[in-house]
Design a protein around this motif. Structure first.
Motif, PDB file in Angstrom:
ATOM      1  N   VAL A   1      39.690  32.900  46.669  1.00  0.00           N
ATOM      2  CA  VAL A   1      39.103  31.709  47.481  1.00  0.00           C
ATOM      3  C   VAL A   1      39.773  32.160  48.980  1.00  0.00           C
ATOM      4  CG1 VAL A   1      39.155  29.554  48.235  1.00  0.00           C
ATOM      5  CG2 VAL A   1      38.633  30.112  45.863  1.00  0.00           C
TER       6      VAL A   1
ATOM      7  N   GLY B   1      38.094  42.101  43.808  1.00  0.00           N
ATOM      8  CA  GLY B   1      36.851  42.214  44.495  1.00  0.00           C
ATOM      9  C   GLY B   1      36.158  43.514  45.047  1.00  0.00           C
TER      10      GLY B   1
ATOM     11  N   ASP C   1      33.312  41.884  46.426  1.00  0.00           N
ATOM     12  CA  ASP C   1      33.116  41.855  47.878  1.00  0.00           C
ATOM     13  C   ASP C   1      32.842  43.192  48.708  1.00  0.00           C
ATOM     14  OD1 ASP C   1      33.326  39.971  49.956  1.00  0.00           O
ATOM     15  OD2 ASP C   1      35.286  39.979  50.267  1.00  0.00           O
TER      16      ASP C   1
ATOM     17  N   TYR D   1      30.431  29.464  43.989  1.00  0.00           N
ATOM     18  CA  TYR D   1      30.923  28.177  44.771  1.00  0.00           C
ATOM     19  C   TYR D   1      31.643  27.225  43.954  1.00  0.00           C
ATOM     20  CZ  TYR D   1      27.523  30.907  47.613  1.00  0.00           C
ATOM     21  OH  TYR D   1      26.995  31.958  48.303  1.00  0.00           O
TER      22      TYR D   1
ATOM     23  N   GLY E   1      27.862  31.285  40.152  1.00  0.00           N
ATOM     24  CA  GLY E   1      27.772  32.620  40.692  1.00  0.00           C
ATOM     25  C   GLY E   1      26.497  32.878  41.435  1.00  0.00           C
TER      26      GLY E   1
ATOM     27  N   VAL F   1      27.604  41.954  47.043  1.00  0.00           N
ATOM     28  CA  VAL F   1      28.708  40.869  47.283  1.00  0.00           C
ATOM     29  C   VAL F   1      28.155  39.580  46.523  1.00  0.00           C
ATOM     30  CG1 VAL F   1      29.511  39.043  48.962  1.00  0.00           C
ATOM     31  CG2 VAL F   1      29.209  41.353  49.903  1.00  0.00           C
TER      32      VAL F   1
ATOM     33  N   THR G   1      34.858  29.056  48.239  1.00  0.00           N
ATOM     34  CA  THR G   1      34.123  30.132  47.715  1.00  0.00           C
ATOM     35  C   THR G   1      34.909  31.121  47.136  1.00  0.00           C
ATOM     36  OG1 THR G   1      32.406  29.532  49.298  1.00  0.00           O
ATOM     37  CG2 THR G   1      32.235  31.775  48.712  1.00  0.00           C
ATOM     38  N   VAL G   2      34.758  31.682  45.869  1.00  0.00           N
ATOM     39  CA  VAL G   2      35.388  32.748  45.446  1.00  0.00           C
ATOM     40  C   VAL G   2      34.485  33.953  45.571  1.00  0.00           C
ATOM     41  CG1 VAL G   2      36.223  33.577  43.034  1.00  0.00           C
ATOM     42  CG2 VAL G   2      35.913  31.155  43.259  1.00  0.00           C
ATOM     43  N   ARG G   3      35.433  34.909  46.471  1.00  0.00           N
ATOM     44  CA  ARG G   3      34.696  36.134  46.564  1.00  0.00           C
ATOM     45  C   ARG G   3      35.027  37.297  45.520  1.00  0.00           C
ATOM     46  NH1 ARG G   3      36.883  36.279  52.823  1.00  0.00           N
ATOM     47  NH2 ARG G   3      36.123  38.294  52.659  1.00  0.00           N
ATOM     48  N   ALA G   4      34.195  37.026  44.327  1.00  0.00           N
ATOM     49  CA  ALA G   4      34.409  37.642  43.115  1.00  0.00           C
ATOM     50  C   ALA G   4      34.350  39.209  43.257  1.00  0.00           C
ATOM     51  CB  ALA G   4      33.644  37.187  42.000  1.00  0.00           C
TER      52      ALA G   4
ATOM     53  N   VAL H   1      25.325  37.358  46.661  1.00  0.00           N
ATOM     54  CA  VAL H   1      24.884  36.921  48.107  1.00  0.00           C
ATOM     55  C   VAL H   1      24.040  38.035  48.864  1.00  0.00           C
ATOM     56  CG1 VAL H   1      25.937  36.087  50.080  1.00  0.00           C
ATOM     57  CG2 VAL H   1      26.871  35.374  47.790  1.00  0.00           C
TER      58      VAL H   1
ATOM     59  N   GLN I   1      29.396  35.755  44.848  1.00  0.00           N
ATOM     60  CA  GLN I   1      30.363  34.572  45.263  1.00  0.00           C
ATOM     61  C   GLN I   1      29.911  33.405  44.065  1.00  0.00           C
ATOM     62  OE1 GLN I   1      29.704  33.791  49.277  1.00  0.00           O
ATOM     63  NE2 GLN I   1      30.997  35.400  49.862  1.00  0.00           N
TER      64      GLN I   1
END
Ligand SMILES: Nc1ncnc2c1ncn2[C@@H]1O[C@H](COP(=O)(O)OP(=O)(O)OP(=O)(O)O)[C@@H](O)[C@H]1O
Ligand SMILES: [Mg+2]
Length: 349
Positions: free
Chosen positions: A278, A230, A24, A14, A61, A10, A19-22, A64, A12
Protein backbone atom coordinates in the motif's frame (compact mmCIF):
# COMPACT_ATOMS: atom_id res chain seq x y z
CA UNK A 1 6.03 -12.80 -32.24
CA UNK A 2 6.26 -14.25 -28.74
CA UNK A 3 3.51 -16.60 -27.53
CA UNK A 4 2.78 -14.41 -24.51
CA UNK A 5 3.46 -10.70 -24.31
CA UNK A 6 2.82 -8.79 -21.11
CA UNK A 7 3.29 -5.05 -21.32
CA UNK A 8 3.36 -2.63 -18.43
CA UNK A 9 0.79 -4.63 -16.46
CA UNK A 10 -0.57 -2.92 -13.37
CA UNK A 11 -2.86 -4.79 -10.94
CA UNK A 12 -4.28 -3.23 -7.82
CA UNK A 13 -6.46 -4.32 -4.91
CA UNK A 14 -8.72 -1.75 -3.37
CA UNK A 15 -8.80 -2.47 0.37
CA UNK A 16 -9.81 -0.67 3.55
CA UNK A 17 -6.16 0.04 4.21
CA UNK A 18 -5.66 1.60 0.83
CA UNK A 19 -4.68 0.61 -2.68
CA UNK A 20 -2.40 -2.43 -2.83
CA UNK A 21 -0.10 -2.13 -5.84
CA UNK A 22 0.30 -5.90 -6.21
CA UNK A 23 1.76 -5.83 -9.73
CA UNK A 24 3.24 -2.51 -10.69
CA UNK A 25 4.17 -2.17 -14.32
CA UNK A 26 5.75 -5.47 -15.34
CA UNK A 27 6.62 -6.40 -18.93
CA UNK A 28 7.83 -9.76 -20.21
CA UNK A 29 7.47 -12.30 -22.97
CA UNK A 30 7.39 -16.07 -23.21
CA UNK A 31 8.17 -17.83 -26.47
CA UNK A 32 6.58 -21.04 -27.69
CA UNK A 33 7.92 -24.06 -25.85
CA UNK A 34 9.95 -21.93 -23.46
CA UNK A 35 10.01 -22.55 -19.71
CA UNK A 36 10.23 -19.38 -17.66
CA UNK A 37 10.35 -19.12 -13.89
CA UNK A 38 8.87 -16.35 -11.81
CA UNK A 39 10.55 -16.30 -8.40
CA UNK A 40 10.47 -14.08 -5.36
CA UNK A 41 9.43 -14.02 -1.71
CA UNK A 42 5.88 -14.26 -0.49
CA UNK A 43 3.80 -11.25 -1.49
CA UNK A 44 5.95 -10.31 -4.50
CA UNK A 45 2.97 -10.51 -6.86
CA UNK A 46 3.64 -13.88 -8.52
CA UNK A 47 0.17 -15.37 -8.10
CA UNK A 48 -1.54 -12.12 -9.02
CA UNK A 49 0.50 -12.09 -12.24
CA UNK A 50 -0.59 -15.67 -13.06
CA UNK A 51 -4.25 -15.02 -12.34
CA UNK A 52 -4.15 -11.88 -14.49
CA UNK A 53 -2.97 -13.86 -17.51
CA UNK A 54 -6.17 -15.90 -17.38
CA UNK A 55 -8.27 -13.01 -16.13
CA UNK A 56 -9.10 -15.01 -13.03
CA UNK A 57 -8.52 -12.16 -10.59
CA UNK A 58 -11.35 -11.62 -8.17
CA UNK A 59 -12.54 -8.48 -6.49
CA UNK A 60 -11.20 -6.30 -4.97
CA UNK A 61 -8.44 -6.98 -7.49
CA UNK A 62 -8.41 -5.20 -10.81
CA UNK A 63 -6.18 -4.95 -13.84
CA UNK A 64 -5.74 -1.20 -13.97
CA UNK A 65 -3.63 -0.83 -17.09
CA UNK A 66 -1.28 -2.59 -19.41
CA UNK A 67 -1.66 -5.21 -22.09
CA UNK A 68 -1.62 -8.98 -22.24
CA UNK A 69 -1.37 -10.54 -25.69
CA UNK A 70 -1.54 -14.27 -26.25
CA UNK A 71 -0.66 -15.52 -29.70
CA UNK A 72 -1.24 -11.97 -30.89
CA UNK A 73 -4.70 -11.64 -29.34
CA UNK A 74 -5.59 -8.97 -26.80
CA UNK A 75 -6.53 -11.04 -23.72
CA UNK A 76 -7.98 -8.06 -21.86
CA UNK A 77 -10.38 -7.40 -24.73
CA UNK A 78 -11.75 -10.95 -25.09
CA UNK A 79 -15.46 -11.67 -24.68
CA UNK A 80 -16.59 -14.17 -22.04
CA UNK A 81 -16.91 -16.87 -24.67
CA UNK A 82 -13.48 -16.19 -26.14
CA UNK A 83 -12.08 -16.21 -22.64
CA UNK A 84 -13.58 -19.65 -21.93
CA UNK A 85 -12.02 -20.85 -25.13
CA UNK A 86 -8.63 -19.42 -24.17
CA UNK A 87 -8.78 -21.09 -20.74
CA UNK A 88 -10.00 -24.39 -22.11
CA UNK A 89 -7.75 -24.73 -25.10
CA UNK A 90 -4.71 -22.54 -24.89
CA UNK A 91 -3.67 -21.64 -21.37
CA UNK A 92 -4.05 -24.10 -18.50
CA UNK A 93 -3.24 -23.49 -14.87
CA UNK A 94 -1.98 -25.79 -12.13
CA UNK A 95 -2.33 -24.48 -8.58
CA UNK A 96 -0.50 -25.28 -5.38
CA UNK A 97 -3.13 -27.47 -3.77
CA UNK A 98 -4.20 -30.40 -5.97
CA UNK A 99 -7.06 -31.46 -3.71
CA UNK A 100 -8.79 -28.12 -4.27
CA UNK A 101 -8.61 -28.62 -8.04
CA UNK A 102 -10.23 -32.06 -7.95
CA UNK A 103 -13.87 -32.83 -7.28
CA UNK A 104 -14.12 -35.39 -4.47
CA UNK A 105 -17.34 -36.98 -5.76
CA UNK A 106 -16.10 -38.02 -9.22
CA UNK A 107 -13.40 -40.53 -10.05
CA UNK A 108 -10.15 -39.07 -11.33
CA UNK A 109 -10.69 -40.73 -14.70
CA UNK A 110 -14.16 -39.21 -15.12
CA UNK A 111 -12.77 -35.78 -14.34
CA UNK A 112 -10.09 -36.01 -16.99
CA UNK A 113 -12.53 -37.47 -19.52
CA UNK A 114 -14.93 -34.62 -18.74
CA UNK A 115 -12.17 -32.06 -19.30
CA UNK A 116 -11.51 -33.66 -22.70
CA UNK A 117 -15.20 -33.68 -23.66
CA UNK A 118 -15.60 -30.05 -22.56
CA UNK A 119 -13.60 -28.83 -25.52
CA UNK A 120 -13.69 -31.67 -28.00
CA UNK A 121 -16.54 -33.52 -29.56
CA UNK A 122 -15.51 -37.12 -28.89
CA UNK A 123 -17.35 -40.27 -27.84
CA UNK A 124 -17.33 -41.41 -24.22
CA UNK A 125 -15.13 -44.33 -25.13
CA UNK A 126 -12.56 -42.10 -26.87
CA UNK A 127 -12.53 -39.69 -23.93
CA UNK A 128 -11.98 -42.64 -21.59
CA UNK A 129 -9.11 -44.00 -23.65
CA UNK A 130 -7.50 -40.59 -23.88
CA UNK A 131 -7.87 -40.08 -20.12
CA UNK A 132 -6.12 -43.39 -19.43
CA UNK A 133 -3.42 -42.42 -21.88
CA UNK A 134 -2.93 -39.11 -20.06
CA UNK A 135 -2.76 -40.89 -16.70
CA UNK A 136 -0.02 -43.04 -18.18
CA UNK A 137 1.80 -39.99 -19.52
CA UNK A 138 1.90 -38.48 -16.05
CA UNK A 139 3.26 -41.80 -14.83
CA UNK A 140 0.42 -43.05 -12.70
CA UNK A 141 0.99 -46.78 -12.31
CA UNK A 142 -1.92 -49.06 -13.27
CA UNK A 143 -3.62 -46.16 -15.02
CA UNK A 144 -6.52 -48.25 -16.37
CA UNK A 145 -7.58 -49.50 -12.97
CA UNK A 146 -6.85 -46.24 -11.15
CA UNK A 147 -9.12 -44.45 -13.63
CA UNK A 148 -12.05 -45.52 -11.43
CA UNK A 149 -10.62 -44.37 -8.13
CA UNK A 150 -11.59 -41.22 -6.27
CA UNK A 151 -9.18 -38.36 -5.47
CA UNK A 152 -8.95 -39.32 -1.78
CA UNK A 153 -7.49 -42.68 -2.80
CA UNK A 154 -4.49 -40.85 -4.30
CA UNK A 155 -1.52 -39.38 -2.43
CA UNK A 156 -0.86 -35.64 -2.75
CA UNK A 157 1.86 -36.20 -5.34
CA UNK A 158 -0.37 -38.50 -7.39
CA UNK A 159 -3.24 -36.01 -7.14
CA UNK A 160 -0.99 -33.30 -8.56
CA UNK A 161 -0.12 -35.65 -11.44
CA UNK A 162 -3.84 -36.02 -12.11
CA UNK A 163 -4.26 -32.24 -12.10
CA UNK A 164 -1.38 -31.93 -14.56
CA UNK A 165 -3.03 -34.60 -16.75
CA UNK A 166 -6.25 -32.57 -16.71
CA UNK A 167 -4.37 -29.40 -17.59
CA UNK A 168 -2.69 -31.17 -20.50
CA UNK A 169 -5.91 -32.71 -21.77
CA UNK A 170 -6.52 -29.70 -24.02
CA UNK A 171 -2.90 -29.63 -25.21
CA UNK A 172 -2.39 -26.04 -24.08
CA UNK A 173 0.30 -23.83 -25.57
CA UNK A 174 1.03 -22.40 -22.14
CA UNK A 175 0.90 -24.10 -18.77
CA UNK A 176 0.93 -21.74 -15.80
CA UNK A 177 2.08 -23.58 -12.68
CA UNK A 178 1.77 -21.63 -9.45
CA UNK A 179 3.92 -23.34 -6.81
CA UNK A 180 2.89 -26.81 -8.07
CA UNK A 181 5.08 -28.65 -5.57
CA UNK A 182 4.94 -26.42 -2.49
CA UNK A 183 2.19 -28.45 -0.81
CA UNK A 184 4.04 -31.73 -1.48
CA UNK A 185 6.81 -33.63 0.18
CA UNK A 186 10.31 -32.73 -1.03
CA UNK A 187 10.88 -36.31 -2.12
CA UNK A 188 7.85 -36.03 -4.40
CA UNK A 189 8.73 -32.57 -5.64
CA UNK A 190 11.63 -33.71 -7.82
CA UNK A 191 9.44 -36.26 -9.61
CA UNK A 192 6.77 -33.68 -10.44
CA UNK A 193 9.36 -31.20 -11.74
CA UNK A 194 10.93 -33.87 -13.91
CA UNK A 195 7.52 -34.79 -15.21
CA UNK A 196 6.82 -31.16 -16.15
CA UNK A 197 10.13 -30.94 -17.93
CA UNK A 198 9.45 -34.10 -19.95
CA UNK A 199 5.92 -33.06 -20.81
CA UNK A 200 6.99 -29.57 -21.87
CA UNK A 201 9.44 -31.13 -24.30
CA UNK A 202 7.00 -33.75 -25.54
CA UNK A 203 4.03 -31.43 -26.10
CA UNK A 204 6.13 -28.35 -26.89
CA UNK A 205 4.18 -26.55 -24.18
CA UNK A 206 5.54 -23.31 -22.77
CA UNK A 207 5.59 -23.18 -18.97
CA UNK A 208 5.45 -20.29 -16.56
CA UNK A 209 6.60 -21.81 -13.29
CA UNK A 210 6.10 -19.83 -10.12
CA UNK A 211 8.17 -20.57 -7.06
CA UNK A 212 9.53 -18.78 -4.03
CA UNK A 213 12.47 -21.18 -4.21
CA UNK A 214 15.23 -20.55 -6.75
CA UNK A 215 16.53 -24.07 -6.21
CA UNK A 216 13.29 -25.61 -7.46
CA UNK A 217 13.40 -23.89 -10.83
CA UNK A 218 17.08 -24.43 -11.58
CA UNK A 219 16.75 -27.69 -13.43
CA UNK A 220 13.54 -26.96 -15.24
CA UNK A 221 13.56 -23.43 -16.61
CA UNK A 222 15.29 -21.77 -19.55
CA UNK A 223 15.02 -18.34 -18.04
CA UNK A 224 14.30 -16.84 -14.64
CA UNK A 225 12.54 -13.61 -13.73
CA UNK A 226 12.91 -12.31 -10.21
CA UNK A 227 10.01 -10.35 -8.75
CA UNK A 228 10.13 -8.02 -5.78
CA UNK A 229 7.28 -5.87 -4.44
CA UNK A 230 5.27 -5.96 -7.66
CA UNK A 231 8.16 -5.39 -10.04
CA UNK A 232 10.56 -7.51 -12.06
CA UNK A 233 14.00 -6.64 -10.71
CA UNK A 234 16.15 -9.06 -12.71
CA UNK A 235 15.84 -11.54 -15.51
CA UNK A 236 18.37 -13.77 -17.23
CA UNK A 237 18.91 -17.20 -18.72
CA UNK A 238 18.90 -19.61 -15.79
CA UNK A 239 22.60 -20.45 -15.72
CA UNK A 240 23.66 -16.87 -16.03
CA UNK A 241 21.37 -15.85 -13.19
CA UNK A 242 22.79 -18.56 -10.97
CA UNK A 243 26.44 -17.89 -11.74
CA UNK A 244 26.33 -14.16 -12.14
CA UNK A 245 23.36 -12.61 -10.32
CA UNK A 246 23.42 -8.82 -10.44
CA UNK A 247 20.61 -7.58 -8.26
CA UNK A 248 21.39 -7.68 -4.51
CA UNK A 249 17.93 -9.19 -3.95
CA UNK A 250 18.72 -12.07 -6.32
CA UNK A 251 22.08 -12.49 -4.60
CA UNK A 252 20.22 -12.75 -1.29
CA UNK A 253 17.81 -15.33 -2.68
CA UNK A 254 20.70 -17.34 -4.10
CA UNK A 255 22.52 -17.36 -0.77
CA UNK A 256 19.49 -18.89 0.89
CA UNK A 257 19.43 -21.98 -1.37
CA UNK A 258 20.73 -25.09 0.39
CA UNK A 259 23.62 -26.64 -1.55
CA UNK A 260 24.98 -30.14 -1.74
CA UNK A 261 27.75 -30.60 0.83
CA UNK A 262 26.57 -27.52 2.69
CA UNK A 263 28.12 -27.26 6.14
CA UNK A 264 26.40 -24.05 7.08
CA UNK A 265 24.31 -24.47 10.23
CA UNK A 266 21.90 -21.80 9.20
CA UNK A 267 21.25 -20.50 5.72
CA UNK A 268 21.57 -16.75 5.39
CA UNK A 269 18.31 -14.91 4.90
CA UNK A 270 17.70 -11.43 3.59
CA UNK A 271 17.17 -9.14 6.58
CA UNK A 272 13.80 -7.41 6.89
CA UNK A 273 10.69 -8.25 4.93
CA UNK A 274 8.76 -7.38 1.81
CA UNK A 275 7.32 -3.86 2.11
CA UNK A 276 3.64 -3.15 2.50
CA UNK A 277 2.43 -2.73 -1.06
CA UNK A 278 0.00 0.00 0.00
CA UNK A 279 2.93 2.23 0.81
CA UNK A 280 6.03 1.14 -1.09
CA UNK A 281 9.43 2.68 -0.30
CA UNK A 282 10.56 5.56 -2.52
CA UNK A 283 13.32 4.99 -5.06
CA UNK A 284 14.40 1.38 -5.27
CA UNK A 285 11.80 -0.68 -3.39
CA UNK A 286 14.53 -2.98 -2.09
CA UNK A 287 16.69 -0.19 -0.65
CA UNK A 288 15.59 -0.55 3.03
CA UNK A 289 16.88 -4.16 2.98
CA UNK A 290 19.84 -3.71 0.67
CA UNK A 291 23.39 -3.90 2.03
CA UNK A 292 24.66 -1.68 -0.81
CA UNK A 293 21.98 1.00 -0.68
CA UNK A 294 23.15 4.57 -1.09
CA UNK A 295 21.37 7.90 -1.17
CA UNK A 296 20.52 7.55 -4.85
CA UNK A 297 18.71 4.28 -4.15
CA UNK A 298 16.37 6.03 -1.73
CA UNK A 299 15.66 8.84 -4.13
CA UNK A 300 15.15 7.37 -7.55
CA UNK A 301 13.81 4.13 -8.93
CA UNK A 302 16.29 2.17 -11.03
CA UNK A 303 14.86 0.92 -14.31
CA UNK A 304 15.35 -2.52 -15.76
CA UNK A 305 18.30 -2.32 -18.15
CA UNK A 306 20.72 -4.59 -19.96
CA UNK A 307 23.51 -5.30 -17.47
CA UNK A 308 26.20 -4.94 -20.13
CA UNK A 309 25.10 -1.99 -22.19
CA UNK A 310 22.55 -0.13 -20.08
CA UNK A 311 19.96 -0.30 -22.85
CA UNK A 312 16.48 -0.20 -21.28
CA UNK A 313 14.25 -3.27 -21.33
CA UNK A 314 11.69 -1.72 -23.66
CA UNK A 315 14.17 -0.99 -26.42
CA UNK A 316 14.89 -3.52 -29.14
CA UNK A 317 17.53 -6.22 -28.91
CA UNK A 318 18.94 -5.84 -25.45
CA UNK A 319 20.95 -8.78 -24.16
CA UNK A 320 18.89 -11.24 -22.24
CA UNK A 321 20.32 -10.35 -18.82
CA UNK A 322 18.64 -7.34 -17.29
CA UNK A 323 18.62 -5.86 -13.80
CA UNK A 324 17.10 -2.86 -12.07
CA UNK A 325 19.80 -1.67 -9.67
CA UNK A 326 21.84 1.52 -9.47
CA UNK A 327 24.78 -0.41 -8.06
CA UNK A 328 25.30 -2.19 -11.37
CA UNK A 329 23.72 -0.02 -13.95
CA UNK A 330 24.21 3.64 -13.08
CA UNK A 331 27.52 4.02 -14.85
CA UNK A 332 26.12 2.31 -17.90
CA UNK A 333 23.02 4.43 -17.92
CA UNK A 334 24.94 7.67 -17.31
CA UNK A 335 27.31 6.77 -20.10
CA UNK A 336 24.40 6.37 -22.49
CA UNK A 337 22.83 9.58 -21.33
CA UNK A 338 19.42 8.07 -20.63
CA UNK A 339 16.90 10.14 -18.79
CA UNK A 340 16.52 9.27 -15.13
CA UNK A 341 13.07 9.10 -13.60
CA UNK A 342 12.78 10.93 -10.30
CA UNK A 343 10.07 9.50 -8.06
CA UNK A 344 8.19 11.14 -5.19
CA UNK A 345 10.52 12.89 -2.79
CA UNK A 346 13.27 12.88 -5.38
CA UNK A 347 15.34 15.83 -6.33
CA UNK A 348 18.69 14.32 -7.10
CA UNK A 349 20.28 16.01 -10.06
N1 LIG B 1 -7.60 -10.56 -2.36
C1 LIG B 1 -6.63 -9.69 -2.04
N2 LIG B 1 -6.91 -8.55 -1.37
C2 LIG B 1 -5.95 -7.67 -1.07
N3 LIG B 1 -4.65 -7.82 -1.38
C3 LIG B 1 -4.30 -8.93 -2.04
C4 LIG B 1 -5.26 -9.94 -2.41
N4 LIG B 1 -4.61 -10.92 -3.06
C5 LIG B 1 -3.30 -10.55 -3.09
N5 LIG B 1 -3.13 -9.36 -2.49
C6 LIG B 1 -1.86 -8.65 -2.31
O1 LIG B 1 -1.14 -8.65 -3.53
C7 LIG B 1 0.24 -8.81 -3.28
C8 LIG B 1 0.79 -9.93 -4.14
O2 LIG B 1 0.17 -11.14 -3.75
P1 LIG B 1 0.50 -12.53 -4.47
O3 LIG B 1 -0.49 -13.50 -3.97
O4 LIG B 1 0.59 -12.34 -5.92
O5 LIG B 1 1.93 -12.87 -3.89
P2 LIG B 1 2.85 -14.14 -4.23
O6 LIG B 1 4.11 -13.60 -4.82
O7 LIG B 1 2.09 -15.11 -5.02
O8 LIG B 1 3.18 -14.69 -2.78
P3 LIG B 1 3.22 -16.22 -2.23
O9 LIG B 1 4.63 -16.70 -2.46
O10 LIG B 1 2.92 -16.06 -0.79
O11 LIG B 1 2.20 -17.02 -2.96
C9 LIG B 1 0.40 -9.05 -1.79
O12 LIG B 1 0.83 -7.88 -1.19
C10 LIG B 1 -0.98 -9.39 -1.33
O13 LIG B 1 -1.19 -8.92 -0.04
MG1 LIG C 1 1.37 -17.02 -4.66
Amino acid sequence: MALLEVEDLVVQFYTEDGTVRAVDGISYEIDRGETVALVGESGAGKSVTCLSLLRLLERPGEIVSGEIRFDGRDVLGLSDEELRDLRGNEIAMVFQDPSAALNPVYTVGEQIAEAIRAHEDVTDETARRRAIDLLERVEIPDAASRYSEYPHEFSGGMQQRVVIAMALSCEPDLLVCDEPTTALDVTIEAGILELLEDLAAEFDTAIQLVSHDLGVVAGLCDRVQVMYAGEIVERAPTEELYYDPKHPYTVGLMASIPRIGDDRDELPTIPGSMPDLVDVPTGCRFHPRCPYAEEACRLRAPSLVDVETGVPADEPAPNDHLAACHEYTDDLVDGLDYEVVVEDGGGLE
